[in-house]
Design a protein around this motif. Structure first.
Motif, PDB file in Angstrom:
ATOM      1  N   ASP A   1       0.824  -1.213   0.000  1.00  0.00           N
ATOM      2  CA  ASP A   1       0.000   0.000   0.000  1.00  0.00           C
ATOM      3  C   ASP A   1       0.859   1.265   0.000  1.00  0.00           C
ATOM      4  OD1 ASP A   1      -2.582  -1.247  -0.007  1.00  0.00           O
ATOM      5  OD2 ASP A   1      -2.275  -1.737   2.102  1.00  0.00           O
ATOM      6  N   TRP A   2       1.945   1.206  -0.728  1.00  0.00           N
ATOM      7  CA  TRP A   2       2.827   2.373  -0.874  1.00  0.00           C
ATOM      8  C   TRP A   2       3.405   2.372  -2.267  1.00  0.00           C
ATOM      9  CZ3 TRP A   2       7.760   3.837  -2.174  1.00  0.00           C
ATOM     10  CH2 TRP A   2       8.108   5.157  -1.863  1.00  0.00           C
TER      11      TRP A   2
ATOM     12  N   CYS B   1       0.781   4.084  -3.069  1.00  0.00           N
ATOM     13  CA  CYS B   1      -0.633   4.234  -3.390  1.00  0.00           C
ATOM     14  C   CYS B   1      -1.392   3.016  -2.857  1.00  0.00           C
ATOM     15  CB  CYS B   1      -0.834   4.364  -4.905  1.00  0.00           C
ATOM     16  SG  CYS B   1       0.206   3.259  -5.898  1.00  0.00           S
ATOM     17  N   ASP B   2      -2.697   3.164  -2.672  1.00  0.00           N
ATOM     18  CA  ASP B   2      -3.529   2.086  -2.151  1.00  0.00           C
ATOM     19  C   ASP B   2      -3.459   0.870  -3.073  1.00  0.00           C
ATOM     20  OD1 ASP B   2      -4.312   3.661  -0.047  1.00  0.00           O
ATOM     21  OD2 ASP B   2      -6.228   4.255  -0.948  1.00  0.00           O
TER      22      ASP B   2
ATOM     23  N   SER C   1      -9.465   5.183  -6.547  1.00  0.00           N
ATOM     24  CA  SER C   1      -9.758   6.590  -6.263  1.00  0.00           C
ATOM     25  C   SER C   1      -9.923   7.414  -7.528  1.00  0.00           C
ATOM     26  CB  SER C   1      -8.653   7.200  -5.401  1.00  0.00           C
ATOM     27  OG  SER C   1      -7.406   7.170  -6.088  1.00  0.00           O
TER      28      SER C   1
END
Length: 359
Positions: free
Chosen positions: A43-44, A46-47, A102
């Protein structure tokens, strides 16, 4: 017999210039980040994204990076697990992106939520998103900005068929795994190299061949690596050779394009006619365990050859580079054109003072 004072000064000046040239060669290529940990991160930046820094990484030495794009399974675990050993051995940072929920990519209304090429054809597509994730890595790690590469599997290879060319001012090359999509006219600013790795029985091999031929006709260096008897999958045994190939091919356009840029400019011109040759990849790679390389890819892709010209982002040319000069994303030159990064300039100031004292 000793050197005269003027000769000694000249010798000292030449020594300083040699050191200056060497330090510039080191610092000009690095992004300057030094705080990133070694190993894997989830989750790095970004999700849903996965990241790995190589075991032998030296934060003082710029490190190349491979940015990967998953297939229509919608998650990066399969491509990340396939790449991570070869990337670690080659000394590459590995960023495996998940098509962003997102930004409207994980759309449940699509037949394959999380499809990169369907996201590109949608109204929600943000062509700057990928560059922003690489920017985040550059801020934390000392990335070699001349050695930033892309790799896409299946539906991901269809997406980078456009993305690699659209952002050829930043990325140094692309690896096409199990797919590809011929574009329209030649429109890349830089003729970046491409490596095609595919099985002879892959149902997307025709699309990959078309993209290969298109790049070759447009002047790009291309390598075709076809493995007999293999169907739609990532061929792990050939990945070390792919990393070696790219390691010898840094960004090819620095001599022609020397302006600085983050690669996040808003030029979304796909030169129209971007025939996506989608062949509707229904890749269902069912690798859900990011820690165990089960390689249980159950690609049940059904080829329907829909060839849906998406003509996305046609001729919008809305370059919003802050300095307005159509910057190229891999150089780190200041206004003097010396090729010095901010770090390099700071470290060289003492050398300039020393040179002045010798004159």
């Amino acid at each position: 017999m000793g050197l005269s004072k003027p000769s000694a000064r000249i010798t000292g000046l030449l020594s300083c210039l040699a050191v200056l040239q060497f330090s510039t060669a080191i610092f000009a290529k690095g992004s300057g980040g030094h705080g990133g940990p070694i190993g894997e991160r989830e989750d790095w930046p970004c999700d849903g994204c996965l990241f790995q820094a190589p075991d032998d990484m030296d934060p003082n030495v710029p490190t190349p990076i491979m940015v990967t794009f998953h297939g229509d399974e919608g998650k990066p675990s399969y491509i990340h697990n396939s790449f991570k050993n070869a990337a670690n051995d080659a000394g590459f940072l590995l960023l495996s992106l998940m098509c962003p929920e997102s930004e409207g990519c994980q759309n449940p209304a699509w037949e394959y939520p999380g499809s990169w090429y369907r996201w590109r054809a949608s109204d929600d597509h943000n062509p700057l998103w990928v560059g922003l994730q690489v920017d985040a890595v550059e801020e934390e790690y000392n990335v070699d900005v001349d050695m930033e590469y892309l790799a896409g599997f299946s539906g991901g290879s269809i997406y980078i068929s456009w993305y690699m060319l659209e952002f050829s001012d930043r990325f140094a090359g692309g690896n096409f795994l199990g797919g590809g999509s011929q574009q329209g006219s030649c429109f890349a600013e830089c003729e970046t190299p491409a490596y095609f790795l595919i099985g002879s029985e892959d149902f997307l091999i025709n699309g990959a061949r078309k993209m290969h031929d298109y790049l070759e006709e447009c002047g790009h260096e291309v390598l075709w690596d076809e493995v007999p008897g293999v169907d739609h999958s990532i061929i792990r045994d050939n990945l070390p050779a792919m990393f070696d190939w790219f390691s010898e091919r840094p960004y090819p356009c620095n001599e022609e394009d020397t302006d600085s840029d983050t690669g996040s400019d808003t030029d979304t011109d796909a030169d129209t006619d971007t025939d996506t040759d989608i062949d509707t990849d229904t890749d269902t790679d069912a690798d859900t365990d990011t820690d165990t390389d089960t390689d249980s890819d159950s690609d049940s892709d059904a080829d329907t050859d829909s060839d849906t010209d998406s003509d996305a982002d046609s001729d919008s040319d809305s370059d919003s580079d802050s300095d307005g000069d159509g910057d190229q994303g891999n150089a780190t030159n200041d206004e003097s054109g010396c090729g010095c990064s901010a770090v390099g300039q700071h470290s060289n100031s003492a050398l300039f003072s020393l040179i002045e004292s010798l004159l």
